[in-house]
Design a protein around this motif. Structure first.
Motif, PDB file in Angstrom:
ATOM      1  N   LEU C 242       0.784  -1.226   0.000  1.00 32.36           N
ATOM      2  CA  LEU C 242       0.000   0.000   0.000  1.00 32.36           C
ATOM      3  C   LEU C 242       0.816   1.278   0.000  1.00 32.36           C
ATOM      4  O   LEU C 242       0.358   2.339   0.403  1.00 32.36           O
ATOM      5  CB  LEU C 242      -1.005  -0.049   1.134  1.00 32.36           C
ATOM      6  N   ILE C 255       3.501   9.935  -4.601  1.00 33.48           N
ATOM      7  CA  ILE C 255       3.121   9.143  -3.438  1.00 33.48           C
ATOM      8  C   ILE C 255       1.832   8.406  -3.770  1.00 33.48           C
ATOM      9  O   ILE C 255       0.808   9.034  -4.030  1.00 33.48           O
ATOM     10  CB  ILE C 255       2.876  10.058  -2.215  1.00 33.48           C
ATOM     11  N   TRP C 259      -4.473   3.707  -2.122  1.00 32.69           N
ATOM     12  CA  TRP C 259      -5.444   4.194  -1.128  1.00 32.69           C
ATOM     13  C   TRP C 259      -6.654   4.697  -1.899  1.00 32.69           C
ATOM     14  O   TRP C 259      -6.518   5.367  -2.921  1.00 32.69           O
ATOM     15  CB  TRP C 259      -4.823   5.309  -0.263  1.00 32.69           C
ATOM     16  N   LEU C 272     -11.298  13.079  -3.332  1.00 33.15           N
ATOM     17  CA  LEU C 272     -10.208  12.455  -2.596  1.00 33.15           C
ATOM     18  C   LEU C 272     -10.557  12.472  -1.116  1.00 33.15           C
ATOM     19  O   LEU C 272     -11.140  13.428  -0.626  1.00 33.15           O
ATOM     20  CB  LEU C 272      -8.919  13.237  -2.836  1.00 33.15           C
ATOM     21  N   PRO C 274      -9.452  13.039   2.434  1.00 38.69           N
ATOM     22  CA  PRO C 274      -8.299  13.689   3.057  1.00 38.69           C
ATOM     23  C   PRO C 274      -7.580  12.788   4.057  1.00 38.69           C
ATOM     24  O   PRO C 274      -6.342  12.754   4.104  1.00 38.69           O
ATOM     25  CB  PRO C 274      -8.905  14.933   3.725  1.00 38.69           C
ATOM     26  N   GLU C 275      -8.369  12.075   4.851  1.00 32.93           N
ATOM     27  CA  GLU C 275      -7.785  11.175   5.849  1.00 32.93           C
ATOM     28  C   GLU C 275      -6.804  10.178   5.195  1.00 32.93           C
ATOM     29  O   GLU C 275      -5.764   9.856   5.744  1.00 32.93           O
ATOM     30  CB  GLU C 275      -8.944  10.404   6.492  1.00 32.93           C
ATOM     31  N   LEU C 277      -5.303  10.645   2.220  1.00 31.52           N
ATOM     32  CA  LEU C 277      -4.131  11.354   1.699  1.00 31.52           C
ATOM     33  C   LEU C 277      -3.116  11.529   2.824  1.00 31.52           C
ATOM     34  O   LEU C 277      -1.917  11.361   2.636  1.00 31.52           O
ATOM     35  CB  LEU C 277      -4.528  12.732   1.151  1.00 31.52           C
ATOM     36  N   ILE C 278      -3.630  11.852   4.002  1.00 26.44           N
ATOM     37  CA  ILE C 278      -2.748  12.030   5.154  1.00 26.44           C
ATOM     38  C   ILE C 278      -2.105  10.697   5.521  1.00 26.44           C
ATOM     39  O   ILE C 278      -0.889  10.626   5.748  1.00 26.44           O
ATOM     40  CB  ILE C 278      -3.528  12.628   6.350  1.00 26.44           C
ATOM     41  N   GLY C 279      -2.899   9.633   5.540  1.00 26.77           N
ATOM     42  CA  GLY C 279      -2.362   8.309   5.868  1.00 26.77           C
ATOM     43  C   GLY C 279      -1.264   7.893   4.909  1.00 26.77           C
ATOM     44  O   GLY C 279      -0.183   7.448   5.317  1.00 26.77           O
ATOM     45  N   ALA C 281       0.551   9.867   3.070  1.00 30.26           N
ATOM     46  CA  ALA C 281       1.705  10.751   3.246  1.00 30.26           C
ATOM     47  C   ALA C 281       2.501  10.356   4.488  1.00 30.26           C
ATOM     48  O   ALA C 281       3.740  10.392   4.491  1.00 30.26           O
ATOM     49  CB  ALA C 281       1.235  12.205   3.354  1.00 30.26           C
ATOM     50  N   ARG C 282       1.791   9.967   5.544  1.00 29.50           N
ATOM     51  CA  ARG C 282       2.490   9.536   6.759  1.00 29.50           C
ATOM     52  C   ARG C 282       3.330   8.301   6.477  1.00 29.50           C
ATOM     53  O   ARG C 282       4.497   8.203   6.898  1.00 29.50           O
ATOM     54  CB  ARG C 282       1.482   9.249   7.864  1.00 29.50           C
ATOM     55  N   LEU C 283       2.749   7.366   5.740  1.00 29.38           N
ATOM     56  CA  LEU C 283       3.470   6.155   5.390  1.00 29.38           C
ATOM     57  C   LEU C 283       4.715   6.510   4.567  1.00 29.38           C
ATOM     58  O   LEU C 283       5.817   5.987   4.804  1.00 29.38           O
ATOM     59  CB  LEU C 283       2.526   5.244   4.597  1.00 29.38           C
ATOM     60  N   CYS C 285       6.404   9.362   4.445  1.00 24.95           N
ATOM     61  CA  CYS C 285       7.425  10.047   5.246  1.00 24.95           C
ATOM     62  C   CYS C 285       8.027   9.113   6.289  1.00 24.95           C
ATOM     63  O   CYS C 285       9.172   9.313   6.716  1.00 24.95           O
ATOM     64  CB  CYS C 285       6.847  11.292   5.919  1.00 24.95           C
ATOM     65  N   HIS C 286       7.267   8.118   6.688  1.00 29.92           N
ATOM     66  CA  HIS C 286       7.816   7.134   7.609  1.00 29.92           C
ATOM     67  C   HIS C 286       8.931   6.347   6.913  1.00 29.92           C
ATOM     68  O   HIS C 286       9.937   6.003   7.540  1.00 29.92           O
ATOM     69  CB  HIS C 286       6.720   6.179   8.076  1.00 29.92           C
ATOM     70  N   ALA C 299      -3.041  16.358  -5.726  1.00 38.03           N
ATOM     71  CA  ALA C 299      -3.475  14.982  -5.541  1.00 38.03           C
ATOM     72  C   ALA C 299      -4.547  14.713  -6.588  1.00 38.03           C
ATOM     73  O   ALA C 299      -5.155  15.638  -7.105  1.00 38.03           O
ATOM     74  CB  ALA C 299      -4.026  14.778  -4.137  1.00 38.03           C
TER      75      ALA C 299
END
Ligand SMILES: Cc1cc2nc3c(=O)[nH]c(=O)nc-3n(C[C@H](O)[C@H](O)[C@H](O)COP(=O)(O)OP(=O)(O)OC[C@H]3O[C@@H](n4cnc5c(N)ncnc54)[C@H](O)[C@@H]3O)c2cc1C
Ligand SMILES: Cc1cc2nc3c(=O)[nH]c(=O)nc-3n(C[C@H](O)[C@H](O)[C@H](O)COP(=O)(O)OP(=O)(O)OC[C@H]3O[C@@H](n4cnc5c(N)ncnc54)[C@H](O)[C@@H]3O)c2cc1C
Ligand code: FES
Lengths: 91, 482, 373
Positions: C242, C255, C259, C272, C274-275, C277-279, C281-283, C285-286, C299
């Protein structure tokens, strides 16, 4: 750029490409640079042409430079004591 | 307020996006009807572009009518029970309706059944050779420096372009003691004279324009009407501006003499663009309206869009000017209150009546002003092949024409062929000029519409979007089949 | 006039099939309702990877990867292909188990994937975060610049003599003596043979022929950063598939990872979430911490097609001689050129070098055939 009114605000120092620059608390980075006669902020990524703040309202993205290590819009970012500004944008 | 992943979203009756004259009035009207209203703006204070608040700690700024109007608006806002949250950049609108913002420590979102879009217009600058040089800035940007910072943007300033901001900026610079080297207006004197009766329909605004014009005359600033900037010159920053005559349609007059003015700053703008960001993102019905600044939502007489619960007002959704933006804001706020059941339809009509009257009374003036600011297709046609059109990606007129010749027939395709509009401004600077270039071949500007609008509404630093999170917080979906 | 072959749908499948059929001597028309490759084939993440490809498709994807790697030879135009290493990451024990299992299966199918430690992964991708327990390393990976697909095919098809009808929606199909008439906004387009290559719209297209093949519509979200200085040099994914992350030569980082946004076949990818997109993006950047300093500028969402068994629909249409279908390929951008070329070979009377994926298995008994789902 010149300020033509009285300014009671405290002076602070920001670092621009390693050199100290005096700015007034409350000003945006773009204004602080402009008042110090720094107009060119970066080179455009595709053609390498000089660029500086253009719209002063957050739309054009010409003022996006590295501020404290991250790309930020200089026209929307307020100066802060010790702020590190790099006159370069995206590569 | 809702933090992403940490509890539910903050619920309100109405969310208002943008705290300019339109949005603030919408919020006040809805709150006065008893609704719980959240008002969001990325700036630190309400007032928007035209009534921008001066920075704290600056003294001796000229007491303008706009400053007074802005201060009055801000006082009304403080006295109200609107939940005003400044410093919030809206990056996503979705659902029915959810608004996501950055600006606080963690990403937040707000939810409400009614959303009023009032995010304001941005400036159009028709490209010319050298417009990317540092020292060349937008006319609207200049108003920001003047109003909120008491700043003159250069030592010798050329003010050029079209519309009422020309005189406003030139007069503003003079008032602060700055030097205007020239005012260059694309409109011939005749065009202004023709507009005069319509402008006289709002005497106070005509008078303001007259005061500005007189100030410019008193300072003996040369005013070149029927002229436009041909190119800006300089080594790494602006040093000279070349101007030349244009015909009534705005096209350069062939073979005529251009001349050069020394300047370290050029403030230039050709009217405003209604970005319609939020309504486009939410796919309400839109139409192309050159006079109103581009692709604008189809609205009823109270600002309702084609989507239930979604309203739009102010210049971002059709250029009409600040005075009408206020009335449009009140009407949208009342419409939301009525649709939410907070006030009856009769009550709404009663309270809307005076604002409808103002709206109607200002229409002639506003149309005339919008007409002066509307895009001139002939000016776009005259852009030289080597001139950069898309600033983000340095794409020239020639490259755009080549892509059109290669078969690009719509805006999204042109973007794929050239990267024009893929940069960080997301075509906000070049979009309607590029559409006009494409329309030269297709013949139908209206049919081209606008590029698909998607979040983020403005670029968002990923850092700000992430907030505090741990790996186990990420709601990772089911894996794809093996 | 009648064409040898009329293709409906100008994505990577329709375009590639048109190209090879025309080069094989057929007179081909390609009917596309919009511009070429502007749906899935123009908006996808462009990852050319084995580590997200279904096991059964690995042999196809490997051959397709080789085609993309020398696109200049067969396509003749640039789609910005970069061949590089690919890494699939595991940050937790559970992910490590999933990765070992999945990489093992893909390896058996021929994908050159090695399992390596976090330290080894970091020597291959210095931009990687700490905390990687295990990584799948595949040397056959890379990406293309999907938005260039339309322009590249448009030129190639013109050179090959294909009649490309853009902005010409097909509205139905009539069977007639000696072939088919594809009804379009510009009148009927006649051909002896018919190929339906409509991506998620294959379902309604087959419906015109009276065939009911349910196709699920996935709404994949993607986001892109503005140009940033180099933060990574490989394609980075995650064990469960994912995440898909890579940096283009001009500096933008795409990215993705599948999703889901909101939309459907009728309206497209309308919204889209948003939650998510944030998830996503977090993945991202992780995995690549330096990305944090970048800004997301855009996006979007596109539609991907999936059959009931998530395997392709590629082959003849049962009961309707001379009608064919090509689509629903998982990670279909990667495998598309090879799969569509196989179908073109079949149409040209050659024996395809690998088997097709006939749709008989997917049809409901009601159409007279046995469903195998
Ligand atoms: C820079 C500029 C200067 C102008 N100067 C003048 C002038 O001097 N005189 C004149 O008569 N007219 C001027 N105009 C015209 C003026 O825009 C309108 O007449 C008036 O401001 C319209 O009011 P509004 O409420 O529609 O929009 P605005 O006043 O533009 O207010 C919109 C608000 O929305 C906020 N906003 C926008 N996007 C976001 C987001 N994504 N997230 C959060 N907040 C957001 C903005 O910060 C702003 O405060 C100017 C226009 C511009 C663009
Ligand atoms: C966001 C996203 C990301 C992805 N990322 C990857 C990835 O990284 N790697 C990978 O390998 N795969 C990826 N995929 C999958 C891949 O993009 C698809 O499998 C592949 O592009 C499908 O190609 P296609 O030709 O079958 O369909 P499409 O490209 O969708 O083409 C179908 C065409 O049919 C046309 N059409 C529809 N109806 C009509 C009609 N009535 N008349 C005429 N024409 C019609 C459409 O306009 C369209 O152009 C992704 C998909 C999406 C959506
Ligand atoms: S100057 Fe345009 S975004 Fe800052």
């Amino acid at each position: 750029m010149r300020r033509r009114c009285e300014d009671d605000r405290e002076s602070i120092t920001i670092m621009v490409d390693g050199r100290p620059l005096v700015a007034r608390a409350g000003d945006s980075v773009a204004v602080a640079l402009g008042l110090n006669d720094i107009l060119k902020m970066r080179s455009s990524p595709a053609a390498g042409a000089p660029r500086g703040a253009f719209c002063f309202m957050g739309v054009c993205q010409e003022c996006a430079i590295y501020i404290d290590g991250a790309l930020r819009q200089a026209c929307l970012t307020r100066v802060a004591e010790g702020m590190v500004v790099e006159l370069r944008g995206v590569p | 307020m809702g933090k992403v992943n940490k509890g539910a979203g903050a619920i309100a009756d109405v969310i208002v996006a943008g705290a300019g004259p339109a949005g603030t009035n919408a919020a006040l009207a809805a709150a006065a009807s008893g609704l719980d209203v959240v008002l969001l703006d990325e700036q630190d204070a309400a007032g928007g572009q035209v009534w921008r608040k001066p920075l704290d700690g600056l003294n001796g700024l000229p007491e303008t009518a706009e400053l007074k109007a802005g201060n009055a608006l801000r006082e009304r806002l403080i006295a109200s029970n609107v939940r005003f949250l400044p410093g919030r950049r809206i990056w996503s609108v979705s659902g029915q309706y959810r608004v996501d913002v950055i600006g606080a420590d963690n990403p937040e979102f707000f939810e409400a059944p009614h959303l009023i879009a009032a995010t304001g217009a941005h400036e159009r600058v028709v490209p010319f050779e050298g417009w990317t040089l540092p020292g060349v800035i937008g006319l609207a940007g200049a108003t920001t420096l003047i109003k909120s910072g008491g700043i003159v943007p250069g030592n010798r300033i050329v003010v050029a372009g079209s519309g009422p901001l020309l005189t406003a900026v030139a007069a503003g610079i003079l008032k602060l003691g700055g030097t205007v080297a020239a005012v260059v207006d694309i409109a011939p004197l005749g065009a202004w004279l023709k507009a005069l009766p319509a402008l006289a329909s709002v005497p106070s605004l005509l008078a303001q324009g007259a005061v500005w014009t007189l100030a410019i005359g008193r300072a003996r600033v040369p005013v070149y009407r029927g002229h436009a900037v041909v190119r800006a010159l300089g080594n790494g920053r602006l040093e000279q501006v070349v101007i030349g005559p244009v015909d009534a349609a705005g096209a350069p007059v062939a073979g005529s003499d251009a001349f050069t003015i020394d300047a370290d700053c050029l403030c230039v703008g050709n009217g405003l663009v209604a970005g319609s960001d939020i309504t486009r993102c939410l796919r309400a019905g839109h139409t192309y309206d050159r006079l109103r600044g581009g692709v604008v939502p189809v609205l009823d007489d109270a600002g309702r869009t084609s989507r239930a619960g979604l309203y739009a007002c102010g210049d971002g959704y059709g250029i009409r000017g600040a005075a009408m933006a206020e009335s449009a804001g009140v009407l949208a706020g009342l419409a939301a209150a009525c649709d939410a059941g907070a006030i009856s339809a009769e009550e709404m009509q009663r309270r809307a009546a005076p604002h409808r009257a103002t709206f109607a009374a200002r229409r002639r003036f506003s149309d005339a002003m919008a007409g002066m600011m509307a895009l001139r297709p002939e000016q776009v046609r005259a852009i030289a092949p080597e001139t950069v059109v898309c600033r983000c990606e340095d794409i020239t007129r020639g490259a755009i024409d080549a892509a059109i010749a290669a078969g690009a027939k719509d805006l999204n395709q042109l973007k794929h062929f050239t990267r024009c509009g893929m940069g960080p401004c997301q075509a906000r600077m070049c979009g309607d000029v590029v559409a006009e270039l494409l329309a030269i071949g297709t013949g139908d500007r209206a049919a081209l519409g606008a590029l698909t609008m998607r979040p983020p509404l403005r670029p968002v630093p990923l850092e700000a979007l992430l907030g505090d999170f741990s790996y186990s917080d990420i709601p990772i979906p089911e894996p794809a089949p093996l | 006039m009648s064409y040898d072959l009329v293709i409906v749908g100008g994505g990577v499948h329709g375009c590639t099939a048109a190209l090879f059929a025309a080069r094989g001597g057929m007179k081909v028309a390609l009917v596309e309702r919009g511009a070429l490759a502007r749906e899935a084939s123009g908006v996808n993440a462009g990852t050319l990877t084995m580590q997200m490809t279904r096991v059964a498709l690995i042999p196809y994807a490997l051959r397709a990867h080789a085609m993309w790697a020398n696109a200049r030879e067969w396509l003749g135009h640039d789609v910005g292909v970069v061949v590089c290493d690919g890494l699939s990451l595991a940050f937790t024990e559970q992910e490590a188990q999933l990765l070992s299992y999945r990489a093992g299966k893909r390896r058996e199918a021929g994908a050159p994937i090695d399992l390596i430690s976090g330290t080894e992964a970091k020597s291959i991708e210095p931009g990687l975060a700490d905390g990687v327990l295990l990584a799948g390393h595949c040397r056959v990976d890379g990406f293309a610049n999907a938005y260039l697909t339309g322009l590249a095919f448009q030129r190639a098809l013109r050179e090959a003599g294909v009649d490309v009808l853009e902005y010409t929606p097909a509205t139905g199909i009539e069977r007639e003596a000696g072939g088919f008439a594809v009804l379009t906004s510009a009148g009927p387009v006649r051909g002896k043979r018919l190929l339906l290559a409509g991506g998620v719209w294959i379902e309604p297209m087959l419906g015109w022929l009276g065939i009911r093949l349910p196709i699920k519509t996935l709404v994949n979200q993607l986001a892109v950063s503005e140009r940033v200085q180099p933060v990574m040099r490989t394609v980075v994914g995650i064990a469960n598939g994912l995440l898909s992350l890579k940096q283009y030569p001009h500096g933008t980082v795409v990215i993705g990872g599948g999703w889901q946004g909101i939309g459907d076949r009728e309206r497209g990818g309308v919204e889209l979430v948003p939650e998510r997109l944030i998830g996503n993006a977090r993945l991202a950047c992780h995995a690549i911490p330096a990305l944090r300093a970048a800004r997301m500028v855009r996006a979007w969402a596109g539609l991907e097609a999936e059959t009931a068994d998530a395997l392709p629909a590629v082959g003849p249409v049962p009961g309707i001689p001379d009608a064919y279908v090509c689509g629903s390929v998982h990670s279909g951008y990667t495998s598309g050129p090879y799969i569509a070329r196989l179908l073109a070979e079949h149409l040209l009377g050659k024996e395809p070098s690998l088997p097709l994926f006939p749709i008989d298995r997917l049809l409901a008994p009601a159409t007279g055939r046995e469903g195998l789902t």
